[in-house]
Design an enzyme around this catalytic site. Structure first.
Site, PDB file in Angstrom:
ATOM      1  N   TRP A   1     -11.229 -20.232  50.096  1.00  0.00           N
ATOM      2  CA  TRP A   1     -11.198 -21.190  48.972  1.00  0.00           C
ATOM      3  C   TRP A   1      -9.989 -22.131  49.043  1.00  0.00           C
ATOM      4  O   TRP A   1      -9.502 -22.590  48.018  1.00  0.00           O
ATOM      5  CB  TRP A   1     -11.203 -20.461  47.624  1.00  0.00           C
ATOM      6  CG  TRP A   1     -12.288 -19.447  47.450  1.00  0.00           C
ATOM      7  CD1 TRP A   1     -13.586 -19.718  47.109  1.00  0.00           C
ATOM      8  CD2 TRP A   1     -12.197 -18.016  47.587  1.00  0.00           C
ATOM      9  NE1 TRP A   1     -14.302 -18.540  47.026  1.00  0.00           N
ATOM     10  CE2 TRP A   1     -13.473 -17.485  47.312  1.00  0.00           C
ATOM     11  CE3 TRP A   1     -11.170 -17.132  47.921  1.00  0.00           C
ATOM     12  CZ2 TRP A   1     -13.741 -16.120  47.346  1.00  0.00           C
ATOM     13  CZ3 TRP A   1     -11.428 -15.764  47.957  1.00  0.00           C
ATOM     14  CH2 TRP A   1     -12.697 -15.279  47.677  1.00  0.00           C
ATOM     15  N   HIS A   2      -9.522 -22.409  50.256  1.00  0.00           N
ATOM     16  CA  HIS A   2      -8.404 -23.347  50.408  1.00  0.00           C
ATOM     17  C   HIS A   2      -8.911 -24.719  50.870  1.00  0.00           C
ATOM     18  O   HIS A   2      -8.194 -25.459  51.536  1.00  0.00           O
ATOM     19  CB  HIS A   2      -7.386 -22.802  51.427  1.00  0.00           C
ATOM     20  CG  HIS A   2      -6.749 -21.519  51.001  1.00  0.00           C
ATOM     21  ND1 HIS A   2      -5.910 -20.791  51.816  1.00  0.00           N
ATOM     22  CD2 HIS A   2      -6.813 -20.821  49.846  1.00  0.00           C
ATOM     23  CE1 HIS A   2      -5.496 -19.700  51.176  1.00  0.00           C
ATOM     24  NE2 HIS A   2      -6.042 -19.702  49.978  1.00  0.00           N
ATOM     25  N   TYR A   3     -10.152 -25.020  50.558  1.00  0.00           N
ATOM     26  CA  TYR A   3     -10.721 -26.301  51.004  1.00  0.00           C
ATOM     27  C   TYR A   3      -9.918 -27.466  50.422  1.00  0.00           C
ATOM     28  O   TYR A   3      -9.353 -27.372  49.344  1.00  0.00           O
ATOM     29  CB  TYR A   3     -12.210 -26.393  50.636  1.00  0.00           C
ATOM     30  CG  TYR A   3     -12.509 -26.111  49.189  1.00  0.00           C
ATOM     31  CD1 TYR A   3     -12.391 -27.108  48.238  1.00  0.00           C
ATOM     32  CD2 TYR A   3     -12.908 -24.839  48.774  1.00  0.00           C
ATOM     33  CE1 TYR A   3     -12.642 -26.856  46.904  1.00  0.00           C
ATOM     34  CE2 TYR A   3     -13.163 -24.577  47.435  1.00  0.00           C
ATOM     35  CZ  TYR A   3     -13.020 -25.587  46.512  1.00  0.00           C
ATOM     36  OH  TYR A   3     -13.263 -25.332  45.188  1.00  0.00           O
TER      37      TYR A   3
END
Ligand SMILES: Cc1cc2nc3c(=O)[nH]c(=O)nc-3n(C[C@H](O)[C@H](O)[C@H](O)COP(=O)(O)OP(=O)(O)OC[C@H]3O[C@@H](n4cnc5c(N)ncnc54)[C@H](O)[C@@H]3O)c2cc1C
Ligand SMILES: *[C@@H]1O[C@H](CO)[C@@H](O)[C@H](O)[C@H]1NC(C)=O
Ligand SMILES: *[C@@H]1O[C@H](CO)[C@@H](O)[C@H](O)[C@H]1NC(C)=O
Ligand SMILES: *[C@@H]1O[C@H](CO)[C@@H](O)[C@H](O)[C@H]1NC(C)=O
Length: 572
Positions: free
Chosen positions: A502-504
């Site tokens: 979820w580090h997009y």
């Protein structure tokens, strides 16, 4: 209009009190209201779209001297234990209702992902790990290093803590050292090669502190926060054919579907700042007519500026994990330790049923056909409530690796004109061979950690690492086909078991969509400040730097404004 009120630094003892009784203070913010209470039209010096990880610190800072409107499409994080309690980490991700603080999306790559929909943004959903970007990253981006450090400290005073480090996390730390990820750097927020204990936004009691808590720094007379306020469009004004379009207002709808407008007060330096995150910001720019001409025209959106780079260079750092069942009980923990390797892979872990239950929930959903791989659409055949609770007997932990960068990039496109819907996002995981090599080396290191002496009490000796890989393959966390050779070839394993951490980021990158001052190229009075502006993910995990950037840009904007005011005064 400017506020005369000038804040002095809060005394340290008061800050300590704030940290301890944060819920009491923060849940009674006088400046937070539901958008249904908003007038049809209102005026502010700054309008910030998105009360997330960057938006909250930015709003708090700008409110010191100006009138600020912060519009957040989600609700309040306070009083929701799915957000506030560490042990409930996976609940939000499992909750796919429209009221959930987490909005699930499925990337075109076939990987299940999530985006925040709550005041505080991703900091209300995340695994809490708090760690700064490296000084090299800060230098390469061109930020002012001293102001960066002051801004990190401003954030840390309110929301960062030292994690407890119980047995399982300690075994991962010692295993990383045995695996050669040295030196040991102890507890630090700094990004350094070797193994360290990082910060966390969970306090010692497992209570989460979020970017919404940074609103405690706000000047209550300078700030209005509206919840359940979804911005559908930024409004532009153009005086004469040759003039640049100027952003001057926004249209948002409340929970009852009623439309409101907010405009900037007259004043050349007033601005709209978009902080809607890596999915929301490019989406909103496009919905407002700032984006690739052909794409906008295909959806009958009036083009304000043809900006082909909006929505381009989207990246997500691939995460791959191995679940290691344990013969002995483990603590429930989220990320506390990280191994920062020299080959571009970061190794972290989480233990207890916590992380596992999210994936076992998804496993269950996949098995029961809640996802359709063909259409890429998510549909429900069962009410979520009918599903059996995720197994709490999942004793063990995940050791995961995330790669640096990544080098592979993708793109974001609108599916329709509805701001509540997810756009289509493609990340192209492992398209660049370097990314795949970083993953392979990361998994090899995880295998060494699992086989280390330090970790031996948390694994069954008779389960080989190859069997653990096979088990991981049975954990269908994505919609990709699984190959027989994937437990033998780590390249194949990386591809078949790719997940998101979820580090997009990306979509409104500096140098492409915004300039180095985060101003949107081609228009006036509009900036983007959030994770969508990153070329690479900062540090091992981004949230510290996202919050820092909100504070940093707030100070920069104020300083810039003061300098031009001084200039005008000198000339007149
Ligand atoms: C499950 C999970 C685990 C993670 N774990 C970690 C971790 O351990 N450590 C770490 O450092 N990072 C972690 N991250 C990543 C980190 O939390 C994010 O990178 C960061 O929060 C992104 O911040 P942002 O400000 O760019 O976007 P966000 O925080 O998502 O903020 C965007 C906000 O804008 C709002 N919004 C969007 N569109 C509109 C609109 N049209 N109108 C009004 N409002 C709108 C959204 O509701 C949201 O609140 C994790 C993230 C997730 C989801
Ligand atoms: C917490 O999550 C659970 C499971 O996803 C959900 O059923 C529940 O409604 C959530 N609670 C709140 C207060 O949002
Ligand atoms: C900022 O702090 C880091 C440590 O976190 C330090 O290495 C760096 O030199 C500092 N930079 C400046 C400009 O003070
Ligand atoms: C694994 O098998 C698949 C299908 O049989 C093949 O396409 C792929 O190249 C193989 N992977 C490796 C790394 O050998």
């Amino acid at each position: 209009m400017a506020f005369g009120h000038r804040r002095s630094l809060l005394p340290v003892f008061f800050l300590c009190c704030l940290r301890i009784c944060y819920t009491e203070h923060a849940s009674t913010y006088t400046f937070v209201k539901h958008a249904v209470q908003a007038p049809p039209v209102s005026y502010y010096d700054y309008i910030i779209v998105g009360g997330g990880t960057a938006g909250c610190p930015l709003a708090a800072t700008l409110s010191e001297k100006h009138s600020v409107l912060l519009l957040e499409r989600g609700g309040s994080p306070y009083g929701n234990r799915n957000i506030t309690e560490l042990a409930y980490f996976s609940q939000n991700l499992a909750d796919t209702s429209p009221a959930s603080p987490s909005q699930r999306f499925l990337s075109e790559d076939g990987v299940i992902n999530a985006r925040a929909r709550v005041l505080g943004g991703g900091s209300c959903l995340n695994a809490g790990f708090y760690t700064r970007a490296s000084p090299e990253y800060v230098r390469d981006v061109g930020w002012d290093g001293a102001l960066v450090n002051q801004s990190y400290q401003w954030v840390e005073k309110m929301v960062a803590f030292e994690p407890p480090m119980l047995q399982w996390q300690s075994a991962v730390r010692d295993g990383l050292l045995e695996a050669g990820i040295t030196p040991y750097n102890g507890f630090t927020y700094d990004h350094m090669y070797g193994t360290k204990i990082g910060g966390t936004i969970f306090d010692r009691d497992g209570h989460r502190h979020t970017a919404a808590d940074l609103l405690q720094y706000a000047n209550p007379d300078g700030l209005m926060v509206l919840l359940h306020a979804t911005v559908g469009r930024i409004l532009f004004r153009q005086t004469g054919g040759a003039a640049r379009p100027v952003a001057h207002g926004v249209v948002f709808h409340d929970a009852a579907g009623v439309r409101h407008r907010a405009y900037l007060n007259n004043g050349a330096k007033n601005e709209i700042v978009v902080c809607a995150g890596a999915v929301g910001s490019p989406q909103l720019l496009m919905l407002s007519g700032v984006g690739p001409r052909d794409h906008l025209e295909s959806l009958a959106i009036d083009v304000v500026v043809d900006q082909p780079m909006v929505g381009q260079s989207m990246s997500d750092n691939p995460m791959n994990a191995i679940f290691v069942p344990s013969p002995t009980p483990v603590e429930v923990s989220l990320i506390q330790v990280v191994g920062i390797t020299r080959f571009g892979s970061f190794i972290e872990g989480a233990s207890g049923s916590n992380f596992a239950s999210h994936y076992s929930q998804i496993t269950h959903e996949l098995r029961f056909g809640m996802f359709s791989a063909q259409t890429g659409q998510i549909f429900t055949i069962n009410d979520m409530n009918d599903l059996p609770a995720a197994s709490s007997s999942m004793r063990g932990g995940f050791i995961l690796e995330k790669i640096m960068g990544p080098l592979s990039t993708g793109h974001l496109d609108l599916k329709n004109k509805n701001p509540d819907d997810n756009p289509s996002v493609t990340f192209n995981y492992f398209k660049e061979p370097e990314d795949l090599q970083r993953c392979v080396k990361g998994i090899e290191t995880i295998e060494k950690v699992i086989q280390s002496k330090a970790f031996s009490r948390f694994r069954f000796q008779y389960i080989s690492t190859e069997e653990l890989l096979r088990m991981a393959l049975n954990f269908p966390m994505n919609l990709l086909p699984k190959h027989d050779n994937a437990s033998k070839s780590l390249e194949q394993f990386c591809k078949d078991t790719v997940m998101t951490i979820w580090h997009y980021h990306g979509g409104c990158q500096v140098g492409q969509v915004v300039d180095k001052d985060y101003k949107v190229v081609g228009v006036d009075a509009l900036r983007v400040v959030d994770g969508s502006t990153f070329n690479f993910s900062p540090g091992t995990n981004p949230q510290a730097t996202v919050m820092m950037l909100g504070r940093y840009m707030g100070i920069k904007i104020q300083t810039e404004r003061r300098e031009t005011d001084d200039e005008v005064r000198r000339k007149s």
